[in-house]
Write an enzyme that holds these catalytic residues in place. Structure first.
Site: not given
Lengths: 679, 444
Positions: B213, B255, B373, B261
């Site tokens: 992540h 991820r 985002d 984003d």
């Protein structure tokens, strides 16, 4: 850190939300009063419930509830029904909080806490997880919690594997499911569970992931899983000894001092210290190499308690490369004799990889050391030239085999399924000619194949790999440097893959004791690789490449002359790995970019190391503090080298001032920039 | 697996995002030059209005952030600092007072007054105070607390009885190193814990067994750099993972196979730049100073003279090296052939920096102020902070040292878009970091 508001409010909703906020403020202050006064009455606890149902991120309230639960549990006489009621209530609150925000760290953690008290059932938890995992199939909190529950309740990993089957079956883009599959399979394979032998299971997995990849080649999930499979196919967990110097069956010639021996087909080696390096190269970083895990059997005296040192950048106790220095001139003269030296690696357990796997296949190798008594006056005061006095290597001779044997990565017991799996994948990926990731995967597969195939076909594979990376550099400029580095690695693997390939680059240097010289110049290398096959090299020509660092060369313990002219070295710091090379006497770093920029340290983490406690006491530092401040990066590298010849011209840093600094730091220097120094 | 559906949910979502993004790009490409110039300009006034308003008054929609109020301070004040601005004295004092009330009696900051001390909000509070700067702000920090959060397993818990993860480790170590209280006790076993979280993909997950992540990868890498154990990570595979998280939209995903984003602009670009520098990192300074050695007073006096010395060009932070976190970075030469013909000294970032900036400015930036985002989502302070931080990292990815600001060509849009440089390991503006470090060395 993703604690951001979940949705935007429209103006008409503002009144309602303002009221909500006011209510929350009220709850919040009442709650704080209860918390600080340790009030755990039913009303007080219910208030925290209300707060958490509105704002699950109020972690103080979760802690308050833990204290409240502990308080209640201490008051009841282990009545199982009461305990159950209390803990059930906690689970209920967590569940409704998660419905408000299923990314709340505190809520998930609270549930783990309740479960750790031995409460709830697998069935319950899995049902809850199913709900959340359907809502958001990638929610990492839910996946983490799932792994926690499985571990806590000892649910079978096979059942969990089936769950990933379902998740992948309904959405093959769900990388979280693929990831969990890799975690489960690793564990099942590692403990050799029934039906989980790598040679059976891994090929099945390739078929599964092929479905995903070939359905949509732009979907990343399958590719990453494929990468994991390839890793499982190629890598063996137990560390292996890849190579050594001296190698098994080799003969080395040792002199006292730096003498000028007559032509010999042996590797000749002389050192003032009367010792020579014994180098072990493992396929992965290991720790625990010592005089008890590696034993030496020889008549050379004074080597009973060898000190093994890891050759690593940091003060780390693990490394791929380990070196010990064997004495061949001790108090008793032992000249003119031949000595057999038997080295046994893994004699007793203790060599462990950084991932915790034991070096289990103990290995023995023997070499012969011929100690000469000629202590001639050294002729090495002469300048070393990189252009004259080189003899082409006799490709027919067998001595190269003796220098570089041992490629033990082939020696795997069950390599057949690995080869077959890789061969099948290669055939398959040739059908995806236009995809970048397809090309990259093909290149990686071929690299894996080349590693485990016979010398005869290696070259063909490497040629194909090199073409693939060339294509990728043209196709995908944003990852250019990555492909460029991989291209360099493949090129070096190719050059070192067979004695024929290698001998084309090998020479003998007449003026340097017939030292073995390897020329890898003009290959546009940006990275160094395959060093494990080059441990015997004494002179290395890497000029006219694109290297920015010498990282990797630290393993080449015999290296005495190194040519890095016309590369892209930007600072002395980039030469740091050379400090491990105790034999290095000649260094050419001319025509690089040293000094064009000050070394950037002030902006990141620390400044120049000059305020170190050791510095003020240092001789050079105290004699010329301003130069030492200016050239500290050069100082830290050069003071640990024992150079006799240095070429620095063609760098911004070069000049009279720097030269005078070098003379101070390297007092034994004889030649600087091609000129003999007056001593 | 025989009858796979023609398009999965993830693929449909991805398709929709791509559509939005590519439409924005093609509209931009089709517009005239004047419009283009205007579109890529960061409207500082608008951005500052949005941020200042947020600091003075937060709408009710922020009640879910009630346990994160120091974060709001950090997101906003750091964003303002990146734009090269400061707040007035009144706001500054109010912020210091407010954070003071969030601080527990035995150190550490909670999400609001009276709340339990939490590592995340402590990090936010410390970085806020560092960003504000000045003795009042910096001396308001009580430097106890971290040891209580240390778990015997090596990692850290975010609060008493709280969860343990890589994020918590980073928060603790970042705080400790800025405050100059990093020691062996805090770092004990920490490297092993972080290592156990690196996945086969190359990135780092939140806890052992988790998938890689971006946020945790940044946290894990920065932690390992700060405790000088970064070599223990598999840096090659880490690099490999990160560079492949920049997708066709040119923004980063967080991820594998997730949507782009804007906030990952920072979480992914900062590790890229760090890795490039680490590749030629070396241990020069480590010898003799691996452990904390405190600066002696003489050093500081000597140092004061250096400032007049033209020879000494990096005098402003010599003290740093006395700290435990001694890693010297030099620059990795990553020239590609194109760059070679332009200017030999330039380092090509391993990610596509200009197109990353293009994503942030065209798709994440809200012209009225703030960042989001992705297109279609609302703006917020979190995304504003990490989009701006990431933009700064991207702009400075080429440049070498403090005296070399980015070139015009490193920055998308006019040079007016130039943002302040951040410290990659702490994400505070560099000169504020330097001042804080100086302060906390004196404070020993």
């Amino acid at each position: 850190m993703h604690g951001r508001p979940r949705k935007a409010y429209k103006p008409e909703e503002e009144a309602a939300s303002a009221a909500k906020a006011a209510k929350l403020r009220g709850l919040q202050s009442q709650f704080m009063a209860n918390h600080h006064n340790k009030i755990y009455t039913k009303e007080a606890v219910d208030l925290s419930t209300k707060l958490l149902e509105i704002n699950p991120e109020a972690y103080t309230a979760w802690n308050y509830r833990k204290l409240a639960v502990e308080d209640k549990l201490s008051r009841i006489e282990s009545d199982p029904d009461l305990v159950k009621t209390i803990l059930d209530e906690e689970l209920r609150v967590v569940e409704s909080a998660l419905k408000q925000n299923f990314k709340s760290y505190g809520a998930w953690h609270h549930r783990k806490w309740v479960l750790s008290k031995g409460h709830s059932s697998v069935g319950n938890e899995l049902r809850l997880l199913d709900q959340f995992q359907k809502l958001d199939t990638r929610n990492f909190h839910a996946w983490n919690y799932r792994r926690f529950v499985v571990e806590l309740t000892k649910r079978s990993e096979q059942d969990e594997l089936e769950y990933t089957d379902d998740m992948i079956g309904s959405d093959f883009s769900n990388y979280s499911a693929w990831h969990n599959r890799s975690v489960l399979l690793s564990s099942l394979l590692a403990r050799k569970a029934d039906g989980f032998l790598p040679n059976k299971k891994i090929p099945d997995e390739y078929k599964l992931v092929q479905n995903a990849i070939f359905t949509d080649e732009d979907d990343q999930s399958g590719w990453f899983y494929h990468l994991w499979l390839l890793d499982q196919t190629v890598n063996v967990e137990t560390p292996l000894l890849t190579s050594s110097w001296p190698s098994h069956g080799s003969r080395i010639s040792l002199y006292a001092g730096c003498s000028n021996g007559s032509f010999s087909k042996l590797t000749t080696f002389g050192s003032e210290s009367g010792s020579f390096p014994l180098v072990l190269y493992f396929d992965q970083a290991v720790g625990g190499v010592s005089s008890s895990t590696v034993t030496i059997d020889s008549e050379l005296k004074g080597n009973e308690d060898l000190v093994w040192e890891p050759v690593s950048k940091k003060n780390s106790q693990v490394s791929c490369v380990w070196v010990a220095r064997l004495k061949y001139i001790s108090s008793e003269p032992c000249f003119g004799k031949e000595y057999k030296v038997k080295v046994r690696v893994g004699n007793s357990p203790g060599i462990v990889s950084s991932r915790g796997f034991n070096f289990s296949a103990s290995y023995e190798f023997v070499f012969t050391a011929h100690v000469h008594d000629t202590v001639e006056e050294s002729s090495q005061e002469g300048i070393v030239s990189w252009t004259d006095g080189f003899d082409i290597w006799d490709a027919e001779s067998k001595d190269l085999n003796a220098l570089a044997t041992l490629d033990r990565s082939n020696a795997q017991m069950d390599s057949k399924w690995r080869q077959e799996a890789i061969a099948e994948e290669i055939d398959l990926f040739r059908e995806l000619p236009d995809s970048k990731i397809g090309k990259l995967t093909l290149a990686r597969l071929l690299m894996a194949k080349a590693m485990i195939s016979d010398d005869a076909v290696k070259g063909v594979h490497y040629n194909e790999i090199l073409e693939l990376y060339k294509d990728l550099m043209a196709l995908d400029s944003s990852h250019y440097q990555y492909y460029k580095d991989e291209h360099s690695v493949a090129l070096l693997r190719k050059v070192t893959s067979s004695t024929e390939d290698l001998s084309g680059h090998l020479f003998r240097c007449r003026n340097m004791n017939n030292s073995v010289c390897l020329r890898l110049n003009n290959l546009s290398l940006s990275r160094i690789a395959s060093v494990e096959k080059l441990l015997f090299v004494q002179m290395l020509d890497l000029s006219h490449n694109e290297l920015h660092s010498t990282e990797g060369l630290e393993a080449m313990q015999l290296l005495s002359c190194l040519n890095l002219s016309r590369n892209r070295i930007r600072s002395f710091s980039a030469l740091d790995s050379l400090r491990h090379l105790k034999q290095l006497r000649v260094l050419d770093v001319s025509h690089n970019h040293i000094g064009e920029h000050s070394v950037d340290t002030t902006r990141y983490l620390c400044s120049s190391p000059l305020s170190n406690s050791e510095w003020p006491q240092d001789e050079v530092g105290s004699q010329m503090p301003s130069l030492a401040t200016k050239y500290w990066d050069a100082y830290f590298v050069l003071r640990d080298l024992n150079l006799k010849q240095l070429d620095i011209t063609g760098n911004v840093i070069a000049g009279d001032e720097f030269s005078s600094f070098v003379l101070q730091v390297v007092p034994k220097l004889v030649w600087l920039d091609g000129k003999k120094l007056e001593i | 697996m025989e009858d796979l559906p023609s398009m999965t949910v993830s693929q449909r979502d991805q398709f929709l995002v791509l559509n939005d993004v590519f439409r924005i790009y093609s509209d931009f490409d089709a517009s005239d030059i004047a419009t283009q110039i205007f579109t890529v300009e960061i409207q500082r006034d608008k951005q500052l209005d949005y941020l200042m308003n947020g600091l003075r008054h937060l709408g009710p929609s922020f009640s879910s952030l009630d346990a994160n109020r120091p974060w709001i301070c950090y997101w906003i004040l750091h964003s303002i600092a990146l734009l090269g601005e400061s707040v007035d004295d009144e706001l500054e004092n109010n912020t210091i007072d407010f954070l003071g009330r969030c601080q527990g009696s035995d150190g550490g900051y909670g999400g609001g007054p009276g709340q339990l001390a939490h590592l995340a909000t402590s990090y936010a509070a410390v970085n806020t105070l560092v960003t504000l700067g000045g003795d009042k702000a910096l001396s308001s920090i009580n430097r106890c607390f971290l040891r209580r959060m240390k778990d015997p397993d090596g990692g850290f818990r975010v609060h008493d009885m709280g969860e343990m993860d890589v994020r918590a480790c980073y928060l603790a170590i970042s705080i400790a190193s800025i405050l100059n209280i990093l020691d062996d006790e805090l770092t004990q076993g920490l490297g092993d814990y972080i290592l156990s979280c690196q996945t086969y993909e190359g990135g780092i997950g939140g806890e052992p067994g988790s998938e890689a992540h971006a946020g945790n990868t940044y946290c894990g890498l920065a932690t390992m750099a700060l405790i000088t154990e970064v070599d223990r990570l598999n840096l090659d595979s880490l690099m490999n993972w990160i560079v492949h998280q920049q997708g066709v939209e040119r923004g980063f995903q967080g991820r594998t196979n997730k949507l782009v984003d804007g906030c990952y602009t920072f979480w992914q670009a900062a590790p890229c730049v760090l890795l490039q520098r680490l590749y030629s990192a070396h241990d020069l300074v480590l010898q003799g100073s691996l452990h904390m050695s405190q600066p002696r007073d003489e050093d500081h006096e000597e140092h004061a003279h250096d400032e007049d010395d033209p020879e000494s060009d990096d005098d402003d932070s010599d003290e740093d090296s006395n700290e435990g976190l001694l890693l010297t970075f030099s620059y990795h030469l990553q020239l590609n052939l194109v760059a070679l013909f332009e200017d030999c000294r330039r380092v090509q970032p391993v990610f596509d920096s200009l197109n990353l900036q293009r994503y942030v400015i065209l798709c994440s930036m809200v012209p009225e102020g703030g960042f989001r985002d992705k297109p279609g989502r609302p703006r917020d302070f979190y995304h504003t902070c990490y989009c701006l931080s990431g933009l700064s990292v991207a702009q400075h990815a080429w440049s070498k040292d403090k005296d070399t600001p980015p070139l015009n060509s490193d920055i998308l849009g006019s040079y007016a878009n130039h943002l302040e440089q951040v410290h990659l390991l702490h994400n505070v503006v560099m000169d504020r970091y330097n001042k804080a470090i100086e302060f906390f060395h004196r404070a020993v």
